[in-house]
Design a protein around this motif. Sequence first.
Motif, PDB file in Angstrom:
ATOM      1  N   LEU A   1      11.998   7.174   6.483  1.00 36.68           N
ATOM      2  CA  LEU A   1      10.326   6.858   6.284  1.00 36.68           C
ATOM      3  C   LEU A   1       9.579   7.775   7.648  1.00 36.68           C
ATOM      4  O   LEU A   1       8.837   8.789   7.861  1.00 36.68           O
TER       5      LEU A   1
ATOM      6  N   ILE B   1       7.025   5.197  -6.074  1.00 39.34           N
ATOM      7  CA  ILE B   1       6.262   4.611  -4.171  1.00 39.34           C
ATOM      8  C   ILE B   1       5.964   5.483  -3.579  1.00 39.34           C
ATOM      9  O   ILE B   1       4.835   6.084  -3.160  1.00 39.34           O
TER      10      ILE B   1
ATOM     11  N   LYS C   1       2.087   8.161  -3.669  1.00 40.34           N
ATOM     12  CA  LYS C   1       1.311   7.080  -3.468  1.00 40.34           C
ATOM     13  C   LYS C   1       1.186   6.754  -2.416  1.00 40.34           C
ATOM     14  O   LYS C   1       0.451   6.596  -1.882  1.00 40.34           O
ATOM     15  N   ASP C   2       2.596   6.851  -1.277  1.00 40.44           N
ATOM     16  CA  ASP C   2       2.121   6.643   0.212  1.00 40.44           C
ATOM     17  C   ASP C   2       1.758   7.624   0.696  1.00 40.44           C
ATOM     18  O   ASP C   2       0.696   7.987   1.784  1.00 40.44           O
ATOM     19  N   TYR C   3       2.090   8.780   0.126  1.00 43.72           N
ATOM     20  CA  TYR C   3       2.056  10.009   1.043  1.00 43.72           C
ATOM     21  C   TYR C   3       1.219  11.115  -0.451  1.00 43.72           C
ATOM     22  O   TYR C   3       1.128  12.077  -0.906  1.00 43.72           O
ATOM     23  N   PRO C   4      -0.215  11.097  -0.022  1.00 45.56           N
ATOM     24  CA  PRO C   4      -1.021  11.550  -1.213  1.00 45.56           C
ATOM     25  C   PRO C   4      -1.282  13.191  -1.070  1.00 45.56           C
ATOM     26  O   PRO C   4      -1.404  14.052  -1.646  1.00 45.56           O
ATOM     27  N   ASP C   5      -0.808  13.263   0.141  1.00 44.09           N
ATOM     28  CA  ASP C   5      -1.141  14.671   0.542  1.00 44.09           C
ATOM     29  C   ASP C   5       0.392  15.867   0.547  1.00 44.09           C
ATOM     30  O   ASP C   5       0.433  16.647   0.853  1.00 44.09           O
TER      31      ASP C   5
ATOM     32  N   ASN D   1      10.114  -6.124  -6.925  1.00 48.31           N
ATOM     33  CA  ASN D   1       9.524  -4.833  -6.885  1.00 48.31           C
ATOM     34  C   ASN D   1      10.692  -3.997  -8.357  1.00 48.31           C
ATOM     35  O   ASN D   1       9.681  -3.230  -8.587  1.00 48.31           O
TER      36      ASN D   1
ATOM     37  N   ASP E   1       7.971  -1.425  -6.879  1.00 51.37           N
ATOM     38  CA  ASP E   1       7.792  -1.061  -5.563  1.00 51.37           C
ATOM     39  C   ASP E   1       9.129  -1.841  -4.806  1.00 51.37           C
ATOM     40  O   ASP E   1       9.595  -2.506  -5.400  1.00 51.37           O
TER      41      ASP E   1
ATOM     42  N   SER F   1       9.004  -2.915  -1.301  1.00 48.24           N
ATOM     43  CA  SER F   1       8.051  -3.167  -0.553  1.00 48.24           C
ATOM     44  C   SER F   1       8.151  -2.666   1.411  1.00 48.24           C
ATOM     45  O   SER F   1       7.439  -3.017   1.763  1.00 48.24           O
ATOM     46  N   LEU F   2       9.688  -2.672   1.660  1.00 44.28           N
ATOM     47  CA  LEU F   2       9.918  -2.735   3.065  1.00 44.28           C
ATOM     48  C   LEU F   2      10.162  -1.582   3.459  1.00 44.28           C
ATOM     49  O   LEU F   2      10.511  -1.699   4.300  1.00 44.28           O
ATOM     50  N   ARG F   3       8.576  -0.948   3.775  1.00 40.53           N
ATOM     51  CA  ARG F   3       8.212   0.465   4.473  1.00 40.53           C
ATOM     52  C   ARG F   3       8.589  -0.005   5.630  1.00 40.53           C
ATOM     53  O   ARG F   3       7.903   1.423   5.712  1.00 40.53           O
TER      54      ARG F   3
END
Lengths: 442, 442
Positions: free
Chosen positions: B144, B188, B191-195, B408, B413, B415-417
């Motif tokens: 992460l 996943i 979506k979390d890191y669109p960049d 999940n 997902d 979810s525990l990121r």
Amino acid sequence: MKPNIPVTDKKRIVIIGAGFAGLEIAQRLSKKDFQVVLIDRNNYHQFQPLFYQVAMAGLEPSSISFPLRKIFQSCKNVHIRVTDVHRILPDGKTIETGLGAITFDELVIATGADTNYYGMKEIEERAIPMKSVGEALALRNRILQNFEDAVSAETALEREALMNVVVVGGGPTGVELSGTLAEMKRFILPKDYPDLNFDAMHIYLVEGGGEVLDAMSDEASAKAREYLDQLGVTVVANQQVNGFDGQRVTTKDGLKLPTKNLVWAAGIRACPIGGFSEEKLGRGGRLKVNAFNQVEGYETVYALGDVAIMSGDEKYPNGHPQLAQAAIQQAKQLAKNIIRKQKGEAYEPFQYRDLGTMATVGRNLAVVDLTFWKFQGFFAWLVWMFVHLMSIVGVKNRLMVFINWVWNYITYDQSLRLIIKPKPLPAGISETENQVDLEKVQ
Amino acid sequence: MKPNIPVTDKKRIVIIGAGFAGLEIAQRLSKKDFQVVLIDRNNYHQFQPLFYQVAMAGLEPSSISFPLRKIFQSCKNVHIRVTDVHRILPDGKTIETGLGAITFDELVIATGADTNYYGMKEIEERAIPMKSVGEALALRNRILQNFEDAVSAETALEREALMNVVVVGGGPTGVELSGTLAEMKRFILPKDYPDLNFDAMHIYLVEGGGEVLDAMSDEASAKAREYLDQLGVTVVANQQVNGFDGQRVTTKDGLKLPTKNLVWAAGIRACPIGGFSEEKLGRGGRLKVNAFNQVEGYETVYALGDVAIMSGDEKYPNGHPQLAQAAIQQAKQLAKNIIRKQKGEAYEPFQYRDLGTMATVGRNLAVVDLTFWKFQGFFAWLVWMFVHLMSIVGVKNRLMVFINWVWNYITYDQSLRLIIKPKPLPAGISETENQVDLEKVQ
């Protein structure tokens, strides 16, 4: 490293801190035509009111933390950066972060507050604070480890010091922690450690003033005190802790309490941010703001919540209480104002609405103060649980907390009594070295 | 510190290690007329087969760990001590631990196995192993954090090295890890890191042999390989990793894979225990035992599971497979034998029953080998989940794992990121210093 924030023609709003205030305003502005940069030291939002349950092995950290990137998954205009902020240059409209300089059009400071040791270095070095989920986890690990050590202690004195816990500060955190500990002493610990004599374990709650929960009504304070007595917490009132050598806590009046566990919940101090002159800071290190949450002397720099002290509210000459509700209300008003400004409308001043306060002491035991109604006991406890459950971010977290609560209630158990620590990262590519490597590249 | 184990007239059985074997035998003997001393480095039992889900943010460590003291709450004859074992003096019927010397009537060594780096120091220093829940958590935090760093990377090369993951070892752990990572990359992470551009992210599974899951049937190996290809894992077969400088993994044949994340699941080695001569040790550092699990040359010292290598089973000339089922079966037989000995009856030799093996690659994808039936796909995946769920200690853990899996599965997902680390203990009273203090007392 560099911040890598795309340059757009949108107004850039930088928000420092993803606590109650920072998250609230980020969520509101994310739906509007702004570029939002949300900076936090952690990649998650933490739900402070339940830290004590993490410390007492009743909840997992993940149940009361929520990944920021998940919250803003569908918002392309929100940029999350996990880093520290070193300094603010309000005149240069820039902040200096661990990733380099980031410029802003509008800056929202929502860095909250941290533990205040009132300058007592000896205590700062040895006490366990309760202002982050990482600290709560450290407290859990410490207390469990100390019970393991108590099993192997050489002398009765050593054993007593390992088992005793001194909690300093009679606010909600102190009351909730010592109450839960007393219940663990009664229901769980003797089963886990049949070799130990729990008559020798003492839980002290030390409060500088005359009563616990002194920010609440007299009725609530008295009832909370009664509950604590009932649970077996030794409340030590009118005593100011002034020393802790790792074996013994001392007070100004000469009281000595043998313990290796000192939990410090006796005060907070606004999180220091470099870049502002002394005169901008008020009581407790809070940034002085006007009724629009603007930091004194700046048009486009705002402070919210625990880190801000607002002048002009007659009912609160020392600023609003440093509670989640004040932080969230200010964030809502500031979001409105930033949107109004965008439309060319005038700012509206903030008005605080006291929604009441509450605290829980143990099973079926809580106190609630609403403006026109104060009540205690089982119903108060249900209200406390409902309000807290509904305030947690994320449906799954709510579900997990609910299941844990029901489970722990039925079984009289706090089932997460594990001393788990992530293994330290290998030396070769530790985070620090990552940074050093990158600095070399720069 | 001292062990403080009461002296009774019961026979004292000391068990080192609370893994599958140690826990099984401790539970069986706890109901009989023995004094059982169970020693582990941690205060909990860990469920190894699901470490990879902790590493991939799908499960909390607490869901697959169970406090030892809770398991033995009602057993007054069981004494748990959380400490390290330094050395065994088999002739003196004593072990040396972090708490001091502990004597035994019978000793059961069930210390399991740890990661084997085959002497490659460079890799040992920088790779992340997967042999404890703490290591799994470290891997989660590392990956992460590396994605956060990738967002702020200066160059495309740097970014790629942060995003890439190289998993070494095509056994179940390696397959399960790389499969899950590939699913995270698909569902996943974008979506979390669109960049970030996820086309630049590569997941390599490096295997020294020609196929993955080579301990399973050819059918299972081929199908697992097909699933991995389908998920987008780059399987690199017939390559032996021999270097990692923190930026690049190299193989003997000169392949270079740019990455900062090297997960080492390429081999295990029995956990070394001091006190035995070289000739007592077999392949992989395992203690040579006879069909009664007695360590060669000793009547009252036994070794179980991964740390033992049993001679005399014609089907397994190199010892039984280092799997949970072998460990548990040996523990059951040894418990019986120790009880038989107490009654004056003769020992029964151990007989291994191969119950089959299984591994999962991803959603709806698993492979199962039973003696007379081999199957793959959705049904295999359901079987995998059912068997693993039922093997977890504790009803609540089972419930939590089940809820997480359903959640999940439905939400695609993990979810525990959260990058959560317990804050280091304050310097003044760290665990180490505790120990130093106590040593001074001694």
